[in-house]
Design an enzyme around this catalytic site. Structure first.
Site, mmCIF file in Angstrom:
data_model
loop_
_atom_site.group_PDB
_atom_site.id
_atom_site.type_symbol
_atom_site.label_atom_id
_atom_site.label_comp_id
_atom_site.label_asym_id
_atom_site.label_seq_id
_atom_site.Cartn_x
_atom_site.Cartn_y
_atom_site.Cartn_z
ATOM 1 N N GLU A 169 1.005 -1.208 -0.045
ATOM 2 C CA GLU A 169 0.118 -0.032 0.039
ATOM 3 C C GLU A 169 0.869 1.292 0.050
ATOM 4 O O GLU A 169 1.810 1.267 0.782
ATOM 5 C CB GLU A 169 -0.822 0.119 1.169
ATOM 6 C CG GLU A 169 -1.799 1.291 1.404
ATOM 7 C CD GLU A 169 -2.640 1.512 2.563
ATOM 8 O OE1 GLU A 169 -2.879 0.233 3.265
ATOM 9 O OE2 GLU A 169 -3.407 2.447 2.507
ATOM 10 N N ASN B 163 -4.369 5.137 -1.926
ATOM 11 C CA ASN B 163 -5.344 5.819 -1.369
ATOM 12 C C ASN B 163 -6.277 6.888 -2.238
ATOM 13 O O ASN B 163 -5.324 7.793 -2.726
ATOM 14 C CB ASN B 163 -5.171 6.429 -0.072
ATOM 15 C CG ASN B 163 -4.917 5.047 1.175
ATOM 16 O OD1 ASN B 163 -5.781 4.567 1.432
ATOM 17 N ND2 ASN B 163 -3.432 4.901 1.261
ATOM 18 N N GLU C 159 -8.167 2.400 -2.957
ATOM 19 C CA GLU C 159 -8.908 2.025 -1.803
ATOM 20 C C GLU C 159 -9.595 3.594 -1.480
ATOM 21 O O GLU C 159 -9.198 4.611 -1.690
ATOM 22 C CB GLU C 159 -7.778 1.964 -0.757
ATOM 23 C CG GLU C 159 -6.991 0.785 -0.840
ATOM 24 C CD GLU C 159 -6.002 0.425 0.622
ATOM 25 O OE1 GLU C 159 -6.059 1.534 1.505
ATOM 26 O OE2 GLU C 159 -5.222 -0.337 0.526
ATOM 27 N N ASP D 179 -12.062 0.786 2.137
ATOM 28 C CA ASP D 179 -10.887 1.185 2.954
ATOM 29 C C ASP D 179 -11.752 1.374 4.294
ATOM 30 O O ASP D 179 -12.838 1.950 4.541
ATOM 31 C CB ASP D 179 -9.875 2.414 2.558
ATOM 32 C CG ASP D 179 -8.486 2.024 3.480
ATOM 33 O OD1 ASP D 179 -8.638 1.291 4.057
ATOM 34 O OD2 ASP D 179 -7.881 3.095 3.218
ATOM 35 N N GLU E 133 -6.027 -4.525 8.563
ATOM 36 C CA GLU E 133 -4.753 -3.454 8.535
ATOM 37 C C GLU E 133 -4.418 -3.458 10.017
ATOM 38 O O GLU E 133 -5.354 -3.591 11.021
ATOM 39 C CB GLU E 133 -5.206 -2.256 7.943
ATOM 40 C CG GLU E 133 -6.364 -1.797 7.935
ATOM 41 C CD GLU E 133 -6.375 -0.344 7.478
ATOM 42 O OE1 GLU E 133 -6.037 -0.108 6.231
ATOM 43 O OE2 GLU E 133 -7.119 0.649 7.829
#
Ligand code: C2E
Ligand code: CA
Ligand code: CA
Length: 551
Positions: free
Chosen positions: A314, A369, A401, A431, A488
């Site tokens: 990520e 993101n 995400e 997310d 996560e």
């Protein structure tokens, strides 16, 4: 503007007269006055002559004196007429001046004072109140969603909203208070109060919030808005502040109230000023930092728990600020969103990450993101595809995400965007799942590829039975919808093991390593033999293909 004012204060046709009206006024009076004195001086003998001649005992009055008397009378009449005209003129002029003053001092939409006039009147109110042993509070009021009212219901509805807000605010203020519209959807109130009872101003603030919150009916539609207020009192500062400064600090307090959830009020505190200074420093830093390349990607490992293998990274943005050091995204992302620079920032870090990820083994994915603000841009999908083309990165290896808050925005637009991204092969994951109360039907109606359980539930998994229940239900939700899950925030082996009991996940977190720079990541991948040789520009594609079949 000045011309209009001139024509209001000075009637046309008299502008070129050499004498000013006051001087003409005086001259006419002087002529009349002189005439009266002369009339008294000459009138006596002339009149007695006339009387004597009428009675038949003597000659008529002296001809010259008679003429002088008639002239006197004419002058008196002339003087009187002139005087009357002039007083009429003066009254008219005063009316026009008053009107011009009103126009200059008030806001035409709401009839309240305007920004220009309120400061002087505030200074005056502060002074007179001080003489009476009273304090003055300055209250800044800002409508919370005025732009939305304008956008959704049109400008006429917005105008009505402002007028009604002004009426309602005005109705709550004690007599003698000032109400001013500061332009846009901002109002300032200035209220004198007993300094021993500051709570009266708190109560007033609450009353204002309640009054404006009642819906406004316009064209058969109820429109609602809330307000945020910033308060300060003239006697609450280290050194005395003038009206401008009071209005300024009340504005800072209002800004603070906005930041902390809107629909409320805050009293000014000097710490707010420091906060504000930091904030504008951040803004300036972000503005100059994007083109300067100060925003860089870091990479966090994502592991398949079943096989223990690294599956991808990520990308997490970091700001190498020359003044502040390495800054975390929680600080700069919200600011970049607010000042309209999030798309530039995001595109800059994604472009860097795509070029970097091309050096990795092609089975490794890259997650990025995306801010809800970016999803409001109808061209977002095109922009992202352009970045992919420019870096020659396969869309199938990219995952975006998005957070649950995106689902509350324009869902139709978000859906069409997601569909077009997916048609290009890009994966989309939801997310921070579990924090935003997204409804199951919404989740079901959008074609997500993955759910990421928010790290707040995962981190405390072993200590908190409730979180275990949440993780368990998200897991079964994912199974029901056929969506793979990433957990996560896996910080410890204990959490890792606890998770393994719920099912099969992808996982990421400090247990596997903290987010690392491009260089650190490259080194680690080289050790794992997951790094491609730096490709020679001409043979770039074939190198990648050969490696891909190896991986
Ligand atoms: P996120 O997407 O939930 O990212 C995960 C965050 O959790 C990262 O914080 C990461 O450093 C942190 N984290 C990872 N493992 C652990 C762990 O084991 N324990 C704990 N306590 N934390 C862990 P970071 O990098 O500060 O990012 C914060 C948020 O900023 C991200 O949350 C993401 O929403 C946002 N963000 C980061 N980069 C970007 C970007 O390029 N664009 C946008 N729009 N948002 C970004
Ligand atoms: Ca994320
Ligand atoms: Ca997250």
């Amino acid at each position: 503007m000045d011309r209009a004012k001139a024509s209001l204060t000075e009637p046309a046709g008299q502008r070129d007269t050499a004498l000013a009206p006051a001087q003409r006024d005086l001259l006419a009076l002087a002529i009349a006055f002189g005439a009266i004195i002369m009339f008294v001086g000459t009138g006596g003998s002339v009149l007695s002559g006339i009387v004597r001649s009428l009675a038949g005992n003597g000659a008529g009055p002296d001809r010259l004196l008679t003429n002088a008397l008639l002239l006197n009378i004419a002058l008196i009449i002339f003087g009187w007429r002139r005087y009357r005209d002039l007083t009429g003129e003066v009254a008219e002029r005063r009316r026009a001046e008053e009107q011009a003053r009103l126009l200059a001092e008030t806001d035409p939409l709401t009839g309240s004072l305007n920004r220009r006039s309120v400061a002087a009147q505030t200074d005056f109110l502060v002074e007179t109140s001080r003489a009476q042993g009273r304090a003055v509070a300055v209250i800044m009021v800002d409508l919370d969603n005025f732009k939305q009212v304008n956008d959704v219901h049109g400008h006429l509805a917005g105008d009505e909203m402002l007028r009604e807000a002004a009426r309602r605010i005005g109705a709550q203020l004690p007599p003698g208070s000032l109400l001013s519209r500061f332009g846009g959807d901002e109002f300032a109130c200035v209220v004198a109060f007993d300094p021993a009872h500051g709570e009266a101003i708190d109560r007033l603030a609450e009353a204002l919030i309640d009054a404006v919150a009642r819906p406004v009916r316009y064209n058969n539609v109820d429109i609602e808005t809330t307000i945020s207020l910033g308060l300060t009192r003239n006697d609450g500062h280290e050194r005395p502040l003038d009206a401008q400064a009071l209005l300024h600090v009340a504005d800072i307090a209002m800004y603070h109230a906005k930041k902390h959830g809107k629909n409320g009020y805050a009293w000014f505190d000097p710490a707010m000023e420091t906060e504000l200074r930091f904030r504008s420093e951040l803004e300036a830093g972000i503005r100059s930092g994007i083109p300067a390349g100060e925003f860089v990607p870091y990479y966090e490992k994502q592991i398949d728990m079943a096989s223990g293998e690294l599956v991808g990274f990520e990308m997490l943005a970091r700001w190498n600020s020359p003044r502040l050091g390495v800054v975390k995204p929680d600080i700069f992302i919200p600011v970049a969103e607010e000042i309209g620079l999030i798309a530039d920032l995001s595109e800059s870090v994604i472009a860097q990450a795509l070029l970097e990820a091309r050096k990795w083994n092609p089975r490794l994915t890259l997650s990025v993101n995306i801010s809800p603000v970016q999803l409001r841009d109808p061209w977002f999908a095109q922009k992202l595809l352009k970045l992919l083309v420019e870096s020659n990165f396969p869309p199938e290896r990219l995952e975006i995400e998005i957070t649950e808050s995106c689902l509350h925005e324009n869902i139709a637009l978000v859906r069409s965007m997601i569909v077009s991204l997916k048609n290009q092969g890009i994966k989309v994951s939801l997310d921070d799942f579990g924090t935003g109360y997204s409804s199951l039907s919404q989740l079901n109606s959008l074609p997500f590829d993955r759910i990421k359980i928010d790290r707040s539930f995962v981190t405390q998994l072993p200590d908190n039975p409730e979180y275990a229940t949440i993780v368990r239900s998200i897991t079964s939700l994912g199974e029901g919808l056929g969506l793979p899950i990433t957990a996560e925030g896996v910080e410890t082996e204990e959490v890792y093991k606890a998770l393994a009991e719920f099912g099969s996940f992808n996982a990421q977190g400090y247990f596997f390593g903290k987010p690392a720079t491009a260089e650190q990541t490259r080194d680690e991948l080289a050790q794992l033999e997951l790094l491609l040789e730096p490709p020679a520009p001409a043979r770039q594609v074939s190198t990648r293909k050969r490696r891909a079949s190896n991986g």
